[in-house]
Design a protein around this motif. Structure first.
Motif, PDB file in Angstrom:
ATOM      1  N   THR A  29      22.848 -14.827  -8.097  1.00  0.00           N
ATOM      2  CA  THR A  29      24.129 -13.653  -8.331  1.00  0.00           C
ATOM      3  C   THR A  29      25.172 -14.285  -9.359  1.00  0.00           C
ATOM      4  N   GLN A  30      25.702 -15.584  -9.123  1.00  0.00           N
ATOM      5  CA  GLN A  30      26.580 -16.026  -9.881  1.00  0.00           C
ATOM      6  C   GLN A  30      26.151 -16.558 -11.106  1.00  0.00           C
ATOM      7  N   ALA A  31      24.782 -17.016 -11.351  1.00  0.00           N
ATOM      8  CA  ALA A  31      24.126 -17.363 -12.549  1.00  0.00           C
ATOM      9  C   ALA A  31      24.264 -15.846 -13.617  1.00  0.00           C
ATOM     10  N   ARG A  32      23.663 -15.011 -13.016  1.00  0.00           N
ATOM     11  CA  ARG A  32      23.684 -13.661 -13.604  1.00  0.00           C
ATOM     12  C   ARG A  32      25.227 -13.398 -14.223  1.00  0.00           C
ATOM     13  N   ALA A  33      25.970 -13.290 -13.052  1.00  0.00           N
ATOM     14  CA  ALA A  33      27.515 -12.688 -13.646  1.00  0.00           C
ATOM     15  C   ALA A  33      28.324 -13.914 -14.582  1.00  0.00           C
ATOM     16  N   LEU A  34      28.022 -15.159 -14.497  1.00  0.00           N
ATOM     17  CA  LEU A  34      28.782 -16.115 -14.999  1.00  0.00           C
ATOM     18  C   LEU A  34      28.171 -16.597 -16.343  1.00  0.00           C
ATOM     19  N   GLN A  35      26.596 -16.488 -16.388  1.00  0.00           N
ATOM     20  CA  GLN A  35      25.974 -16.995 -17.529  1.00  0.00           C
ATOM     21  C   GLN A  35      26.438 -18.792 -17.852  1.00  0.00           C
ATOM     22  N   PRO A  36      26.554 -19.498 -17.027  1.00  0.00           N
ATOM     23  CA  PRO A  36      26.910 -20.839 -17.272  1.00  0.00           C
ATOM     24  C   PRO A  36      25.744 -21.528 -18.144  1.00  0.00           C
ATOM     25  N   ASP A  37      26.347 -22.299 -18.840  1.00  0.00           N
ATOM     26  CA  ASP A  37      25.565 -23.441 -19.687  1.00  0.00           C
ATOM     27  C   ASP A  37      24.544 -24.208 -18.715  1.00  0.00           C
ATOM     28  N   VAL A  38      25.043 -24.701 -17.615  1.00  0.00           N
ATOM     29  CA  VAL A  38      24.289 -25.832 -16.658  1.00  0.00           C
ATOM     30  C   VAL A  38      24.739 -25.568 -15.425  1.00  0.00           C
ATOM     31  N   VAL A  39      23.564 -25.131 -14.665  1.00  0.00           N
ATOM     32  CA  VAL A  39      23.600 -25.262 -13.046  1.00  0.00           C
ATOM     33  C   VAL A  39      23.416 -26.379 -12.532  1.00  0.00           C
ATOM     34  N   LEU A  40      24.184 -26.974 -11.538  1.00  0.00           N
ATOM     35  CA  LEU A  40      23.718 -28.054 -10.807  1.00  0.00           C
ATOM     36  C   LEU A  40      23.264 -27.633  -9.467  1.00  0.00           C
ATOM     37  N   MET A  41      22.188 -27.962  -9.077  1.00  0.00           N
ATOM     38  CA  MET A  41      21.186 -27.106  -8.141  1.00  0.00           C
ATOM     39  C   MET A  41      20.971 -28.178  -7.260  1.00  0.00           C
ATOM     40  N   ASP A  42      21.357 -28.015  -5.953  1.00  0.00           N
ATOM     41  CA  ASP A  42      20.792 -28.731  -4.780  1.00  0.00           C
ATOM     42  C   ASP A  42      19.458 -27.960  -4.423  1.00  0.00           C
ATOM     43  N   VAL A  43      18.733 -28.861  -3.566  1.00  0.00           N
ATOM     44  CA  VAL A  43      17.448 -28.379  -3.347  1.00  0.00           C
ATOM     45  C   VAL A  43      17.397 -27.803  -1.853  1.00  0.00           C
ATOM     46  N   ARG A  44      17.627 -28.561  -1.093  1.00  0.00           N
ATOM     47  CA  ARG A  44      17.674 -28.072   0.329  1.00  0.00           C
ATOM     48  C   ARG A  44      18.775 -27.219   0.638  1.00  0.00           C
ATOM     49  N   MET A  45      18.651 -25.967   0.846  1.00  0.00           N
ATOM     50  CA  MET A  45      19.649 -25.215   1.275  1.00  0.00           C
ATOM     51  C   MET A  45      19.237 -23.861   2.069  1.00  0.00           C
ATOM     52  N   PRO A  46      20.007 -23.300   2.816  1.00  0.00           N
ATOM     53  CA  PRO A  46      19.640 -22.006   3.765  1.00  0.00           C
ATOM     54  C   PRO A  46      19.462 -21.005   2.960  1.00  0.00           C
ATOM     55  N   ASN A  47      18.780 -20.121   3.643  1.00  0.00           N
ATOM     56  CA  ASN A  47      18.342 -18.895   2.951  1.00  0.00           C
ATOM     57  C   ASN A  47      17.312 -18.952   1.805  1.00  0.00           C
TER      58      ASN A  47
END
Length: 172
Positions: free
Chosen positions: A46-64
């Motif tokens: 949702t945030q990536a669609r709204a904010l259009q960031p250049d880079v996403v720092l992404m954790d691997v293990r998360m809930p949901n």
């Protein structure tokens, strides 16, 4: 305050303290701006669609929704965004799954702050970044599958093969 021409970063991690730490490190630079945070994969999309960031720092293990599935969806929805996977877990399957999902890099969360900043800049410029351990592991796994001939050697061999007998004699 917005930084001019800054790399826009979205931080995705289920641990608020880690998000805050990454934000402090990144906002301390002149050319990187944290534009948002997310605590799970669904919020990241949702945030990536709204904010259009250049880079996403992404954790691997998360809930949901984990970071691998979120990476796939973000890159499908926002193809100009790059994803840099950050994890505590130094496991090949996470690194390889992240790369298969389209991530531009894989680092461990114990990466020194200066290296993280450099990695974000590198990924934002369209290049790839891998932790040294993952690079070594990929060489171990795939080194034998690499072509034996070097492109320069192949070209030189083709050139020599195209010479007449007299041209080869003069060359030698």
């Amino acid at each position: 305050m917005a930084k001019t021409n800054a790399v826009r970063v979205l931080i995705v991690d289920d641990q608020a303290l880690l998000r805050m730490g990454f934000t402090m490190v990144l906002d301390g630079t002149d050319d990187i701006q944290v534009v948002g945070e997310a605590a799970d994969g669904h919020a990241a999309i949702t945030q990536a669609r709204a904010l259009q960031p250049d880079v996403v720092l992404m954790d691997v293990r998360m809930p949901n929704l984990d970071g691998i599935e979120a990476t796939k969806q973000i890159l499908a929805d926002v193809p100009t965004t790059r994803v840099l996977v950050l994890t505590t877990f130094d496991l090949d399957e996470y690194a390889f799954a992240g790369l298969r999902a389209g991530a531009s890099g894989f680092l461990l969360k114990d990466t020194p702050p200066a290296d993280l900043v450099a990695a974000i800049r590198t990924v934002a410029n369209g290049e790839a970044v891998l932790s040294s351990r993952i690079t070594r592991r990929m060489i171990e796994l795939f080194g034998d599958a690499l072509p034996v001939d070097h492109p320069a050697d192949t070209g030189a061999q083709a050139l020599v093969a195209s010479l007449t007998a007299r041209e080869r004699e003069v060359f030698e």
